[in-house]
Design a protein around this motif. Structure first.
Motif, short mmCIF file in Angstrom:
data_model
loop_
_atom_site.label_atom_id
_atom_site.label_comp_id
_atom_site.label_asym_id
_atom_site.label_seq_id
_atom_site.Cartn_x
_atom_site.Cartn_y
_atom_site.Cartn_z
N ALA A 1 -6.20 3.31 0.20
CA ALA A 1 -6.55 2.44 -0.94
C ALA A 1 -5.34 1.87 -1.66
CB ALA A 1 -7.47 3.18 -1.91
N HIS A 2 -4.31 1.55 -0.93
CA HIS A 2 -3.10 0.99 -1.55
C HIS A 2 -3.39 -0.31 -2.29
CE1 HIS A 2 -0.38 3.36 1.40
NE2 HIS A 2 -0.70 4.07 0.35
N HIS A 3 -4.30 -1.11 -1.74
CA HIS A 3 -4.63 -2.38 -2.37
C HIS A 3 -5.37 -2.20 -3.70
CE1 HIS A 3 -8.03 -1.14 0.07
NE2 HIS A 3 -8.81 -2.01 -0.56
N LEU A 4 -5.97 -1.04 -3.89
CA LEU A 4 -6.70 -0.76 -5.13
C LEU A 4 -5.87 0.04 -6.13
CD1 LEU A 4 -10.10 0.31 -3.53
CD2 LEU A 4 -9.49 -1.93 -4.48
N ARG A 5 -4.83 0.70 -5.66
CA ARG A 5 -4.05 1.61 -6.51
C ARG A 5 -2.78 1.00 -7.08
NH1 ARG A 5 -2.62 5.62 -2.60
NH2 ARG A 5 -1.29 6.41 -4.27
N ARG A 6 -2.49 -0.25 -6.76
CA ARG A 6 -1.24 -0.85 -7.24
C ARG A 6 -1.18 -0.92 -8.76
NH1 ARG A 6 -0.69 -6.65 -5.91
NH2 ARG A 6 -1.10 -7.05 -8.08
N GLU A 7 -2.29 -1.25 -9.35
CA GLU A 7 -2.39 -1.41 -10.81
C GLU A 7 -1.36 -2.43 -11.29
OE1 GLU A 7 -2.11 2.70 -11.95
OE2 GLU A 7 -4.21 3.05 -11.44
N LYS A 8 -0.55 -2.10 -12.27
CA LYS A 8 0.40 -3.06 -12.85
C LYS A 8 1.81 -2.92 -12.25
CE LYS A 8 -2.09 -3.39 -17.17
NZ LYS A 8 -2.44 -4.74 -17.45
N ARG A 9 1.89 -2.21 -11.14
CA ARG A 9 3.20 -2.01 -10.51
C ARG A 9 3.69 -3.30 -9.85
NH1 ARG A 9 2.00 4.16 -8.48
NH2 ARG A 9 -0.16 3.52 -8.34
N ASP A 10 4.99 -3.39 -9.69
CA ASP A 10 5.62 -4.51 -9.00
C ASP A 10 5.04 -4.60 -7.59
OD1 ASP A 10 7.73 -5.33 -6.91
OD2 ASP A 10 8.62 -6.10 -8.77
N PRO A 11 4.37 -5.71 -7.24
CA PRO A 11 3.69 -5.80 -5.94
C PRO A 11 4.60 -5.60 -4.73
CG PRO A 11 3.06 -7.63 -7.35
CD PRO A 11 4.17 -6.91 -8.05
N LYS A 12 5.77 -6.21 -4.76
CA LYS A 12 6.67 -6.09 -3.61
C LYS A 12 7.19 -4.66 -3.48
CE LYS A 12 10.63 -8.19 -1.38
NZ LYS A 12 11.64 -9.23 -1.40
N LEU A 13 7.60 -4.07 -4.58
CA LEU A 13 8.12 -2.71 -4.55
C LEU A 13 7.03 -1.71 -4.18
CD1 LEU A 13 10.88 -1.38 -5.03
CD2 LEU A 13 10.14 -0.90 -7.37
N TRP A 14 5.82 -1.94 -4.66
CA TRP A 14 4.68 -1.08 -4.30
C TRP A 14 4.42 -1.16 -2.80
CZ3 TRP A 14 2.10 3.03 -5.29
CH2 TRP A 14 0.82 3.23 -4.78
N ASN A 15 4.44 -2.35 -2.24
CA ASN A 15 4.21 -2.50 -0.81
C ASN A 15 5.30 -1.78 0.00
OD1 ASN A 15 2.63 -3.68 1.43
ND2 ASN A 15 4.56 -4.71 1.84
N VAL A 16 6.54 -1.91 -0.43
CA VAL A 16 7.64 -1.22 0.25
C VAL A 16 7.41 0.29 0.21
CG1 VAL A 16 10.12 -0.69 0.09
CG2 VAL A 16 9.34 -3.06 -0.07
#
Length: 181
Positions: free
Chosen positions: A86-101
């Motif tokens: 569920a990475h796509h649901l758990r990102r919340e307000k985190r930096d999208p690029k850094l979260w994906n990395v």
């Protein structure tokens, strides 16, 4: 048929073949994660490898066509794990690029830890850092964010001293990873 259409068709067939092969190998649990995801081609400017939003697997023909079947299987499994975890649901307000990395490091670390890399080949440009094996995406994100903030603080300190450097090779959160995705 133009060159681009041919490349797209070849890539799509390669993905379908890799997905089918996973099923034929009897890896039904893995296959059950991949099969429901809708394949959708995107331009290289949108995504230059593969990505998912939890419903689709987005793919770029240049990336797919440079991968062998083993690398495609690994990448399909990697994308399915983004959904499973569920990475796509758990990102919340985190930096999208850094979260994906961070998520990529977590997934690839887990696939490495469980021995999956002995079945399928991790693409050479996949993000992997042995320091992150066994860590969650949340833990890795915190590490990467701290590194990024320390680097930015160091840059602002350098700028105030008049010693500004222009290279920003770590700003994407890739740290000292053994390779990149």
């Amino acid at each position: 048929m133009d060159k681009q259409t041919t490349a797209s068709k070849v890539a799509e067939r390669k993905i379908i073949k890799a997905r089918t092969s996973i099923i034929q190998e009897g890896r039904l649990g893995i296959a059950s994660m991949i099969v429901p995801l809708i394949l959708k081609e995107v331009s290289e400017s949108v995504c230059d490898t593969m990505a998912t939003d939890g419903t689709h697997i987005f793919w770029c023909d240049k990336f797919v066509n440079k991968c062998d079947e083993s690398e495609l299987k690994f990448t399909l499994i990697h994308e399915a794990l983004h959904c499973t975890w569920a990475h796509h649901l758990r990102r919340e307000k985190r930096d999208p690029k850094l979260w994906n990395v961070a998520c990529d490091y977590a997934i690839n670390g887990e696939l490495h830890r469980t021995g999956s890399v002995s079945y399928w080949k991790m693409p050479d440009d996949a993000l992997f850092n042995s320091d992150y094996v066994g860590k969650t995406a949340d833990e890795i994100y915190a590490i990467l964010l701290k590194e990024k903030e320390e680097k930015q603080k160091g840059k602002s300190d350098d700028e105030s001293d008049g010693n500004s450097e222009s290279d920003d090779d770590q700003s994407d959160g890739q740290g000292d990873g053994d390779s990149k995705d």
